[in-house]
Design a protein around this motif. Structure first.
Motif, PDB file in Angstrom:
ATOM      1  N   VAL A   1       0.869  -1.167   0.000  1.00 54.89           N
ATOM      2  CA  VAL A   1       0.000   0.000   0.000  1.00 54.89           C
ATOM      3  C   VAL A   1       0.910   1.221   0.000  1.00 54.89           C
ATOM      4  N   VAL A   2       0.648   2.183  -0.913  1.00 60.49           N
ATOM      5  CA  VAL A   2       1.504   3.370  -1.028  1.00 60.49           C
ATOM      6  C   VAL A   2       0.635   4.612  -1.163  1.00 60.49           C
ATOM      7  N   LEU A   3       0.996   5.660  -0.428  1.00 66.38           N
ATOM      8  CA  LEU A   3       0.363   6.975  -0.526  1.00 66.38           C
ATOM      9  C   LEU A   3       1.450   7.990  -0.834  1.00 66.38           C
ATOM     10  N   THR A   4       1.240   8.781  -1.888  1.00 68.05           N
ATOM     11  CA  THR A   4       2.184   9.819  -2.268  1.00 68.05           C
ATOM     12  C   THR A   4       1.467  11.156  -2.164  1.00 68.05           C
ATOM     13  N   ARG A   5       2.076  12.107  -1.476  1.00 67.97           N
ATOM     14  CA  ARG A   5       1.470  13.432  -1.303  1.00 67.97           C
ATOM     15  C   ARG A   5       2.565  14.464  -1.083  1.00 67.97           C
ATOM     16  N   ILE A   6       2.168  15.705  -0.857  1.00 73.31           N
ATOM     17  CA  ILE A   6       3.099  16.801  -0.566  1.00 73.31           C
ATOM     18  C   ILE A   6       2.974  17.150   0.916  1.00 73.31           C
ATOM     19  N   ASN A   7       4.099  17.482   1.567  1.00 74.50           N
ATOM     20  CA  ASN A   7       4.045  17.820   2.996  1.00 74.50           C
ATOM     21  C   ASN A   7       3.318  19.147   3.225  1.00 74.50           C
ATOM     22  N   ALA A   8       3.029  19.446   4.493  1.00 72.82           N
ATOM     23  CA  ALA A   8       2.268  20.643   4.851  1.00 72.82           C
ATOM     24  C   ALA A   8       2.962  21.931   4.420  1.00 72.82           C
ATOM     25  N   ALA A   9       4.293  21.948   4.388  1.00 76.58           N
ATOM     26  CA  ALA A   9       5.026  23.142   3.963  1.00 76.58           C
ATOM     27  C   ALA A   9       5.009  23.299   2.441  1.00 76.58           C
ATOM     28  N   GLY A  10       4.629  22.252   1.732  1.00 82.87           N
ATOM     29  CA  GLY A  10       4.553  22.319   0.280  1.00 82.87           C
ATOM     30  C   GLY A  10       5.890  22.219  -0.431  1.00 82.87           C
ATOM     31  N   ASP A  11       6.918  21.732   0.283  1.00 82.71           N
ATOM     32  CA  ASP A  11       8.248  21.716  -0.333  1.00 82.71           C
ATOM     33  C   ASP A  11       8.888  20.324  -0.436  1.00 82.71           C
ATOM     34  N   ARG A  12       8.152  19.291  -0.052  1.00 75.41           N
ATOM     35  CA  ARG A  12       8.703  17.932  -0.127  1.00 75.41           C
ATOM     36  C   ARG A  12       7.622  16.941  -0.533  1.00 75.41           C
ATOM     37  N   LEU A  13       8.051  15.960  -1.300  1.00 72.89           N
ATOM     38  CA  LEU A  13       7.193  14.839  -1.648  1.00 72.89           C
ATOM     39  C   LEU A  13       7.271  13.848  -0.489  1.00 72.89           C
ATOM     40  N   VAL A  14       6.130  13.368  -0.034  1.00 77.56           N
ATOM     41  CA  VAL A  14       6.067  12.404   1.067  1.00 77.56           C
ATOM     42  C   VAL A  14       5.497  11.101   0.528  1.00 77.56           C
ATOM     43  N   ILE A  15       6.241  10.022   0.725  1.00 71.67           N
ATOM     44  CA  ILE A  15       5.803   8.702   0.281  1.00 71.67           C
ATOM     45  C   ILE A  15       5.701   7.811   1.512  1.00 71.67           C
ATOM     46  N   GLU A  16       4.488   7.332   1.773  1.00 69.25           N
ATOM     47  CA  GLU A  16       4.273   6.413   2.883  1.00 69.25           C
ATOM     48  C   GLU A  16       3.900   5.062   2.291  1.00 69.25           C
ATOM     49  N   SER A  17       4.477   4.002   2.823  1.00 64.92           N
ATOM     50  CA  SER A  17       4.191   2.668   2.299  1.00 64.92           C
ATOM     51  C   SER A  17       4.101   1.665   3.434  1.00 64.92           C
ATOM     52  N   TRP A  18       3.419   0.576   3.135  1.00 63.80           N
ATOM     53  CA  TRP A  18       3.239  -0.516   4.104  1.00 63.80           C
ATOM     54  C   TRP A  18       3.200  -1.828   3.350  1.00 63.80           C
ATOM     55  N   ARG A  19       3.798  -2.843   3.960  1.00 64.91           N
ATOM     56  CA  ARG A  19       3.744  -4.219   3.461  1.00 64.91           C
ATOM     57  C   ARG A  19       3.335  -5.123   4.613  1.00 64.91           C
ATOM     58  N   PRO A  20       2.675  -6.234   4.316  1.00 69.33           N
ATOM     59  CA  PRO A  20       2.257  -7.143   5.390  1.00 69.33           C
ATOM     60  C   PRO A  20       3.421  -7.529   6.300  1.00 69.33           C
ATOM     61  N   GLY A  21       3.156  -7.492   7.598  1.00 74.30           N
ATOM     62  CA  GLY A  21       4.167  -7.852   8.579  1.00 74.30           C
ATOM     63  C   GLY A  21       5.110  -6.721   8.934  1.00 74.30           C
ATOM     64  N   GLY A  22       4.947  -5.582   8.279  1.00 72.37           N
ATOM     65  CA  GLY A  22       5.853  -4.464   8.530  1.00 72.37           C
ATOM     66  C   GLY A  22       5.153  -3.266   9.137  1.00 72.37           C
ATOM     67  N   GLN A  23       5.922  -2.229   9.312  1.00 68.14           N
ATOM     68  CA  GLN A  23       5.424  -0.956   9.818  1.00 68.14           C
ATOM     69  C   GLN A  23       5.279   0.013   8.652  1.00 68.14           C
ATOM     70  N   VAL A  24       4.570   1.102   8.877  1.00 69.05           N
ATOM     71  CA  VAL A  24       4.474   2.147   7.859  1.00 69.05           C
ATOM     72  C   VAL A  24       5.847   2.776   7.711  1.00 69.05           C
ATOM     73  N   ARG A  25       6.273   2.899   6.483  1.00 70.20           N
ATOM     74  CA  ARG A  25       7.567   3.514   6.161  1.00 70.20           C
ATOM     75  C   ARG A  25       7.285   4.869   5.519  1.00 70.20           C
ATOM     76  N   ARG A  26       8.011   5.895   5.936  1.00 71.87           N
ATOM     77  CA  ARG A  26       7.805   7.253   5.416  1.00 71.87           C
ATOM     78  C   ARG A  26       9.125   7.778   4.863  1.00 71.87           C
ATOM     79  N   VAL A  27       9.092   8.272   3.640  1.00 69.26           N
ATOM     80  CA  VAL A  27      10.259   8.849   2.988  1.00 69.26           C
ATOM     81  C   VAL A  27       9.864  10.224   2.487  1.00 69.26           C
ATOM     82  N   GLU A  28      10.728  11.209   2.709  1.00 74.83           N
ATOM     83  CA  GLU A  28      10.493  12.555   2.168  1.00 74.83           C
ATOM     84  C   GLU A  28      11.580  12.875   1.171  1.00 74.83           C
ATOM     85  N   ARG A  29      11.187  13.470   0.058  1.00 69.54           N
ATOM     86  CA  ARG A  29      12.139  13.842  -0.985  1.00 69.54           C
ATOM     87  C   ARG A  29      11.928  15.295  -1.372  1.00 69.54           C
ATOM     88  N   THR A  30      13.017  15.966  -1.700  1.00 69.24           N
ATOM     89  CA  THR A  30      12.915  17.355  -2.150  1.00 69.24           C
ATOM     90  C   THR A  30      12.814  17.427  -3.658  1.00 69.24           C
TER      91      THR A  30
END
Length: 143
Positions: free
Chosen positions: A114-143
């Motif tokens: 499961v993956v969600l891609t959005r922009i952070n509240a400041a509007g200056d970074r791409l935020v990618i959150e992902s999850w796989r069975p048995g794991g935790q939510v992973r969050r990566v921010e990119r400029t």
């Protein structure tokens, strides 16, 4: 098999945001694999019902033939253009897994990602959150 209700239990905030992205429009996109292994993109509709992510395909369709041969699929939420304020963009979502036959031409998804891609509240970074069975939510921010 990982059901949508298991995603909701393991990653409730991510699951709610992903579901909201999928429910903002009727027409979604599904990727399947052709007989030669190349990707195919097709339109699809889906529902979240009884703890499952479900979808159907018309008998005789090429995407149905793809899924019957190789059940690996990816579904993409409806896309919307980002507004002038990028932080107001609701993002887009992807869910991948295996199509599991149900009744008739109905399928449920055995969720593998499961993956969600959005922009952070400041509007200056791409935020990618992902999850796989048995794991935790992973969050990566990119400029």
């Amino acid at each position: 098999m990982t059901t949508w209700s298991e995603v909701e239990a393991a990653a409730p905030e991510l699951a709610a945001a992903v579901r909201a992205c999928f429910e903002r429009g009727k027409h979604k996109t599904m990727a399947t694999l052709r007989a030669d292994g190349s990707p195919r993109i097709s339109g699809i509709e889906n529902e979240f019902a009884d703890g499952e992510l479900t979808f159907g395909m018309m008998p005789g369709s090429v995407k149905l033939a793809d899924v019957q041969r190789d059940p690996r699929v990816a579904l993409h939420s409806p896309s919307v253009d980002p507004p002038e304020d990028p932080s107001a963009w609701p993002g887009e979502a992807k869910v991948a897994g295996r199509a599991v036959p149900g009744n008739g031409d109905a399928f449920t998804l055995d969720v593998s990602e499961v993956v969600l891609t959005r922009i952070n509240a400041a509007g200056d970074r791409l935020v990618i959150e992902s999850w796989r069975p048995g794991g935790q939510v992973r969050r990566v921010e990119r400029t």
